[in-house]
Design a protein around this motif. Sequence first.
Motif, PDB file in Angstrom:
ATOM      1  N   SER A 139       9.879  41.271  29.212  1.00 35.93           N
ATOM      2  CA  SER A 139       9.557  41.364  27.916  1.00 35.93           C
ATOM      3  C   SER A 139       8.553  42.568  27.710  1.00 35.93           C
ATOM      4  CB  SER A 139       8.687  40.157  27.117  1.00 35.93           C
ATOM      5  OG  SER A 139       8.278  40.601  25.962  1.00 35.93           O
ATOM      6  N   ILE A 140       8.979  43.540  26.830  1.00 34.52           N
ATOM      7  CA  ILE A 140       8.248  44.765  26.589  1.00 34.52           C
ATOM      8  C   ILE A 140       6.778  44.466  26.246  1.00 34.52           C
ATOM      9  CG2 ILE A 140       8.897  45.265  24.219  1.00 34.52           C
ATOM     10  CD1 ILE A 140       9.034  48.017  24.992  1.00 34.52           C
ATOM     11  N   THR A 141       6.696  43.344  25.416  1.00 32.04           N
ATOM     12  CA  THR A 141       5.262  42.953  25.277  1.00 32.04           C
ATOM     13  C   THR A 141       4.401  42.526  26.302  1.00 32.04           C
ATOM     14  OG1 THR A 141       5.993  40.694  24.739  1.00 32.04           O
ATOM     15  CG2 THR A 141       5.820  42.197  22.696  1.00 32.04           C
ATOM     16  N   GLU A 142       5.236  41.778  27.501  1.00 29.15           N
ATOM     17  CA  GLU A 142       4.660  41.464  28.633  1.00 29.15           C
ATOM     18  C   GLU A 142       4.040  42.774  29.363  1.00 29.15           C
ATOM     19  OE1 GLU A 142       5.579  39.639  32.960  1.00 29.15           O
ATOM     20  OE2 GLU A 142       7.076  39.658  31.674  1.00 29.15           O
ATOM     21  N   LEU A 143       4.832  43.679  29.444  1.00 25.82           N
ATOM     22  CA  LEU A 143       4.486  44.926  30.056  1.00 25.82           C
ATOM     23  C   LEU A 143       3.458  45.685  29.486  1.00 25.82           C
ATOM     24  CD1 LEU A 143       5.097  47.023  32.166  1.00 25.82           C
ATOM     25  CD2 LEU A 143       6.603  48.162  30.606  1.00 25.82           C
ATOM     26  N   GLU A 144       3.498  45.728  28.188  1.00 27.79           N
ATOM     27  CA  GLU A 144       2.288  45.921  27.477  1.00 27.79           C
ATOM     28  C   GLU A 144       0.842  45.439  27.794  1.00 27.79           C
ATOM     29  OE1 GLU A 144       0.669  46.907  22.783  1.00 27.79           O
ATOM     30  OE2 GLU A 144       2.277  45.713  23.242  1.00 27.79           O
ATOM     31  N   SER A 145       1.132  43.977  27.813  1.00 26.16           N
ATOM     32  CA  SER A 145      -0.125  43.283  28.400  1.00 26.16           C
ATOM     33  C   SER A 145      -0.618  43.531  29.683  1.00 26.16           C
ATOM     34  CB  SER A 145       0.157  41.840  28.337  1.00 26.16           C
ATOM     35  OG  SER A 145       0.351  41.205  26.983  1.00 26.16           O
ATOM     36  N   ARG A 146       0.310  44.067  30.744  1.00 26.49           N
ATOM     37  CA  ARG A 146       0.044  44.242  31.962  1.00 26.49           C
ATOM     38  C   ARG A 146      -0.463  45.674  32.085  1.00 26.49           C
ATOM     39  NH1 ARG A 146       2.579  41.533  36.259  1.00 26.49           N
ATOM     40  NH2 ARG A 146       3.223  39.524  35.481  1.00 26.49           N
ATOM     41  N   ILE A 147      -0.151  46.622  31.083  1.00 28.52           N
ATOM     42  CA  ILE A 147      -0.710  47.719  30.969  1.00 28.52           C
ATOM     43  C   ILE A 147      -2.054  47.856  30.509  1.00 28.52           C
ATOM     44  CG2 ILE A 147      -0.760  49.869  29.881  1.00 28.52           C
ATOM     45  CD1 ILE A 147       2.372  49.802  29.744  1.00 28.52           C
ATOM     46  N   LYS A 148      -2.348  47.187  29.475  1.00 23.83           N
ATOM     47  CA  LYS A 148      -3.575  46.951  28.974  1.00 23.83           C
ATOM     48  C   LYS A 148      -4.664  46.190  29.860  1.00 23.83           C
ATOM     49  CE  LYS A 148      -2.406  46.554  24.087  1.00 23.83           C
ATOM     50  NZ  LYS A 148      -2.238  45.435  22.782  1.00 23.83           N
ATOM     51  N   ALA A 149      -4.312  45.251  30.658  1.00 24.61           N
ATOM     52  CA  ALA A 149      -5.181  44.585  31.471  1.00 24.61           C
ATOM     53  C   ALA A 149      -5.622  45.603  32.661  1.00 24.61           C
ATOM     54  CB  ALA A 149      -4.344  43.422  32.146  1.00 24.61           C
ATOM     55  N   ASN A 150      -4.625  46.475  33.153  1.00 25.89           N
ATOM     56  CA  ASN A 150      -5.008  47.243  34.232  1.00 25.89           C
ATOM     57  C   ASN A 150      -5.925  48.331  33.794  1.00 25.89           C
ATOM     58  OD1 ASN A 150      -3.479  46.889  36.930  1.00 25.89           O
ATOM     59  ND2 ASN A 150      -2.029  46.253  35.514  1.00 25.89           N
ATOM     60  N   LEU A 151      -5.372  48.889  32.553  1.00 23.73           N
ATOM     61  CA  LEU A 151      -6.482  49.937  31.771  1.00 23.73           C
ATOM     62  C   LEU A 151      -7.790  49.544  31.774  1.00 23.73           C
ATOM     63  CD1 LEU A 151      -3.943  51.722  29.602  1.00 23.73           C
ATOM     64  CD2 LEU A 151      -4.892  52.406  31.897  1.00 23.73           C
ATOM     65  N   ARG A 152      -7.942  47.987  31.134  1.00 22.30           N
ATOM     66  CA  ARG A 152      -9.189  47.590  30.665  1.00 22.30           C
ATOM     67  C   ARG A 152     -10.035  47.218  32.063  1.00 22.30           C
ATOM     68  NH1 ARG A 152      -7.017  43.831  27.967  1.00 22.30           N
ATOM     69  NH2 ARG A 152      -7.115  42.119  29.645  1.00 22.30           N
ATOM     70  N   ARG A 153      -9.272  46.853  33.197  1.00 26.50           N
ATOM     71  CA  ARG A 153      -9.968  46.691  34.491  1.00 26.50           C
ATOM     72  C   ARG A 153     -10.795  48.188  35.069  1.00 26.50           C
ATOM     73  NH1 ARG A 153      -8.009  46.807  39.893  1.00 26.50           N
ATOM     74  NH2 ARG A 153      -6.158  47.162  39.370  1.00 26.50           N
ATOM     75  N   VAL A 154     -10.033  49.210  34.958  1.00 23.57           N
ATOM     76  CA  VAL A 154     -10.515  50.540  34.951  1.00 23.57           C
ATOM     77  C   VAL A 154     -11.766  51.073  34.397  1.00 23.57           C
ATOM     78  CG1 VAL A 154     -10.113  52.945  35.073  1.00 23.57           C
ATOM     79  CG2 VAL A 154      -8.372  51.568  35.920  1.00 23.57           C
ATOM     80  N   GLU A 155     -11.438  50.728  32.942  1.00 17.80           N
ATOM     81  CA  GLU A 155     -12.638  50.976  32.097  1.00 17.80           C
ATOM     82  C   GLU A 155     -13.684  50.198  32.219  1.00 17.80           C
ATOM     83  OE1 GLU A 155     -10.799  50.252  28.414  1.00 17.80           O
ATOM     84  OE2 GLU A 155      -9.671  52.097  28.521  1.00 17.80           O
ATOM     85  N   ILE A 156     -13.544  48.834  32.586  1.00 16.91           N
ATOM     86  CA  ILE A 156     -14.765  47.869  33.047  1.00 16.91           C
ATOM     87  C   ILE A 156     -15.502  48.361  34.231  1.00 16.91           C
ATOM     88  CG2 ILE A 156     -15.416  45.577  33.723  1.00 16.91           C
ATOM     89  CD1 ILE A 156     -13.430  44.400  31.916  1.00 16.91           C
ATOM     90  N   TYR A 157     -14.819  48.460  35.322  1.00 19.35           N
ATOM     91  CA  TYR A 157     -15.537  49.156  36.507  1.00 19.35           C
ATOM     92  C   TYR A 157     -15.994  50.462  36.599  1.00 19.35           C
ATOM     93  CZ  TYR A 157     -14.272  44.561  38.691  1.00 19.35           C
ATOM     94  OH  TYR A 157     -14.270  43.451  39.191  1.00 19.35           O
ATOM     95  N   ASP A 158     -15.249  51.331  35.897  1.00 19.23           N
ATOM     96  CA  ASP A 158     -15.896  52.754  36.025  1.00 19.23           C
ATOM     97  C   ASP A 158     -17.081  52.951  35.063  1.00 19.23           C
ATOM     98  OD1 ASP A 158     -13.762  53.209  37.906  1.00 19.23           O
ATOM     99  OD2 ASP A 158     -12.486  54.484  36.472  1.00 19.23           O
ATOM    100  N   GLY A 159     -17.289  52.142  34.039  1.00 19.11           N
ATOM    101  CA  GLY A 159     -18.193  52.306  32.945  1.00 19.11           C
ATOM    102  C   GLY A 159     -19.274  51.536  33.125  1.00 19.11           C
ATOM    103  N   LYS A 160     -19.463  50.904  34.254  1.00 18.30           N
ATOM    104  CA  LYS A 160     -20.542  49.944  34.772  1.00 18.30           C
ATOM    105  C   LYS A 160     -21.878  50.720  34.840  1.00 18.30           C
ATOM    106  CE  LYS A 160     -19.033  45.702  36.957  1.00 18.30           C
ATOM    107  NZ  LYS A 160     -19.035  44.865  38.171  1.00 18.30           N
ATOM    108  N   ARG A 207      -8.345  51.128  44.788  1.00 23.05           N
ATOM    109  CA  ARG A 207      -9.327  50.460  43.770  1.00 23.05           C
ATOM    110  C   ARG A 207      -9.283  48.993  43.635  1.00 23.05           C
ATOM    111  NH1 ARG A 207     -10.791  52.387  38.932  1.00 23.05           N
ATOM    112  NH2 ARG A 207      -9.848  54.446  39.139  1.00 23.05           N
ATOM    113  N   THR A 208      -8.123  48.482  43.800  1.00 26.80           N
ATOM    114  CA  THR A 208      -7.883  46.980  43.759  1.00 26.80           C
ATOM    115  C   THR A 208      -8.734  46.018  45.006  1.00 26.80           C
ATOM    116  OG1 THR A 208      -5.804  47.072  42.771  1.00 26.80           O
ATOM    117  CG2 THR A 208      -6.563  44.990  43.696  1.00 26.80           C
ATOM    118  N   GLU A 209      -8.601  47.154  46.106  1.00 26.12           N
ATOM    119  CA  GLU A 209      -9.261  46.579  47.582  1.00 26.12           C
ATOM    120  C   GLU A 209     -10.679  46.486  47.416  1.00 26.12           C
ATOM    121  OE1 GLU A 209      -5.598  47.960  50.462  1.00 26.12           O
ATOM    122  OE2 GLU A 209      -7.436  48.953  49.914  1.00 26.12           O
ATOM    123  N   PHE A 210     -11.254  47.476  46.746  1.00 30.92           N
ATOM    124  CA  PHE A 210     -12.840  47.745  46.535  1.00 30.92           C
ATOM    125  C   PHE A 210     -13.362  46.564  45.538  1.00 30.92           C
ATOM    126  CE2 PHE A 210     -16.343  48.822  44.305  1.00 30.92           C
ATOM    127  CZ  PHE A 210     -17.469  49.374  45.537  1.00 30.92           C
TER     128      PHE A 210
END
Length: 226
Positions: free
Chosen positions: A104-125, A156-159
């Motif tokens: 589902s394209i909406t599922e892929l969009e959710s995965r994209i958002k989740a991965n970008l959110r993870r980057v923003e959370i950890y990089d913006g600490k 990034r994920t391993e860290f």
Amino acid sequence: MKKILLIEDDLHMCELLTDYMNCKGYHITAVHRLDSLVDISSMSDYCLILIDLGLPDGSGITAIKNIRNVCTSPIIVITGENSDNAKSICFTYGADDYVVKPFSITELESRIKANLRRVEIYDGKMPQRSIQIYDLLINPDTREVYTGNRKIDLTRTEFDILYLLSSHQNQVFSKGQIYQHVWKDSYADNEDAVNTHINRLRKKLGPSKDCIETLWGIGYRMKNSD
């Protein structure tokens, strides 16, 4: 506008994803062959990379490995290959997520958002104190790990997994909890992703690998070094 690199030889899917993601506020650059990547001036210009495995001029798995050598942006595999072996290899070479076609394209969009959110959370600490455990020195600000004078190169994920466990020493995390903390998404039975990254992390830690303890049927924890 966030830029996403799409490496996919299916022209119809490229058109579909490009139109949809553009409407969602992303700028998609689509390439259909691996040799077209030479025209990409900097992989780091893209906040996320989507890649198929079955490309006409080479292996997507090899491309993942090469991309990870020069770029830390999240990589999501989009493929019709649904074998555990393919998933394991992709995660080992540095992929962050794996979506099986048809999806589902909406599922892929959710995965994209989740991965970008993870980057923003950890990089913006805010600045964090380094963690010393066993012979490991873990610096969350620079996202570097040392054992003695030797730097351990982690994805990034391993860290993120190592930092999660080491900052909650002796606390047991189920696979679902690790996935939710690190991937910032619902678990949805993504056991392969967690197992593969834990195994890869242990190998890189070398003599310190036993600090990550498996509690069979429960999860993982970082044993206190005291």
